[in-house]
Design a protein around this motif. Structure first.
Motif, PDB file in Angstrom:
ATOM      1  N   PHE A 129     -15.455 -19.237  -9.864  1.00  0.00           N
ATOM      2  CA  PHE A 129     -14.880 -17.530  -9.486  1.00  0.00           C
ATOM      3  C   PHE A 129     -15.095 -16.534 -11.117  1.00  0.00           C
ATOM      4  N   SER A 138     -18.551 -16.135 -12.138  1.00  0.00           N
ATOM      5  CA  SER A 138     -20.122 -15.367 -11.336  1.00  0.00           C
ATOM      6  C   SER A 138     -20.357 -14.647 -11.132  1.00  0.00           C
ATOM      7  N   GLY A 139     -19.698 -13.771 -11.779  1.00  0.00           N
ATOM      8  CA  GLY A 139     -20.382 -12.347 -12.207  1.00  0.00           C
ATOM      9  C   GLY A 139     -21.195 -11.888 -13.478  1.00  0.00           C
ATOM     10  N   LEU A 151      -4.561 -15.043  -5.576  1.00  0.00           N
ATOM     11  CA  LEU A 151      -6.433 -15.178  -5.253  1.00  0.00           C
ATOM     12  C   LEU A 151      -6.164 -16.421  -4.652  1.00  0.00           C
ATOM     13  N   ASN A 167     -11.555 -13.480   0.625  1.00  0.00           N
ATOM     14  CA  ASN A 167     -12.583 -12.661   0.166  1.00  0.00           C
ATOM     15  C   ASN A 167     -12.350 -11.548  -0.580  1.00  0.00           C
ATOM     16  N   ASP A 168     -13.333 -11.108  -1.265  1.00  0.00           N
ATOM     17  CA  ASP A 168     -13.880  -9.771  -2.189  1.00  0.00           C
ATOM     18  C   ASP A 168     -13.134  -9.018  -1.867  1.00  0.00           C
ATOM     19  N   ARG A 169     -13.232  -8.936  -0.794  1.00  0.00           N
ATOM     20  CA  ARG A 169     -12.068  -7.562  -1.014  1.00  0.00           C
ATOM     21  C   ARG A 169     -10.647  -7.405  -0.578  1.00  0.00           C
ATOM     22  N   ASN A 212      -9.005 -10.178  -2.413  1.00  0.00           N
ATOM     23  CA  ASN A 212      -9.266 -10.305  -4.144  1.00  0.00           C
ATOM     24  C   ASN A 212      -9.509  -9.328  -4.608  1.00  0.00           C
ATOM     25  N   ARG A 213      -9.816  -8.963  -4.896  1.00  0.00           N
ATOM     26  CA  ARG A 213      -9.627  -6.920  -5.836  1.00  0.00           C
ATOM     27  C   ARG A 213      -8.498  -5.859  -5.314  1.00  0.00           C
TER      28      ARG A 213
END
Length: 143
Positions: free
Chosen positions: A33, A36-37, A97, A102-104, A106-107
């Protein structure tokens, strides 16, 4: 394709710092993770696509190693502060986390906690070698 035996030296470093009490599956998940960005944030760290001798294509990967370090909770907190103080871009993974999917979510989990209270289990960094080395002071290479 020309080959050379000269060592390749990179001006930058990609590093992950993991908390030393994580389970193996957590270490792998957090590392994936955290990096990943980086390819989208820093396209220059991504190399060319791969292909085998039969011309089967494969995805591009980082063009430089990802170094993985570990340290205790306080070391990660200190490294996080040093990275922010140096203006380095940082990816964070908090203990919250592990309970999201999911990303939503997590943020939202990160957004809900003030910086000083984040329960960091890992951080990811990319920047000039010297700056990243200073941020990671006291961390040891992951075993």
């Amino acid at each position: 394709m020309p080959t050379t035996t000269e060592p390749v030296r990179f001006e930058t470093k990609i590093a992950v710092l993991l908390r030393d009490d994580l389970l193996t599956w957590q270490r792998l998940n957090v590392t994936a993770f955290l990096v990943s960005g980086m390819g989208t944030a820093f396209p220059e760290v991504v190399g060319e696509p791969y292909a085998d001798a039969d011309d089967v294509p494969y995805l591009s990967m980082f063009r430089q190693p990802v170094l993985v370090f570990e340290g205790g909770k306080e070391l990660i907190r200190a490294a996080h502060g040093r990275a922010l103080g140096r203006g380095l871009p940082v990816a964070v993974f908090t203990s919250d986390l592990f309970a999201t999917g999911n990303d939503r979510d997590n943020r939202a989990a990160v957004r809900a906690v003030p910086t000083a209270q984040l329960d960091l289990v890992g951080i990811g960094l990319h920047g000039p070698r010297n700056a990243v080395d200073k941020v990671l002071k006291g961390a040891i290479m992951h075993r």
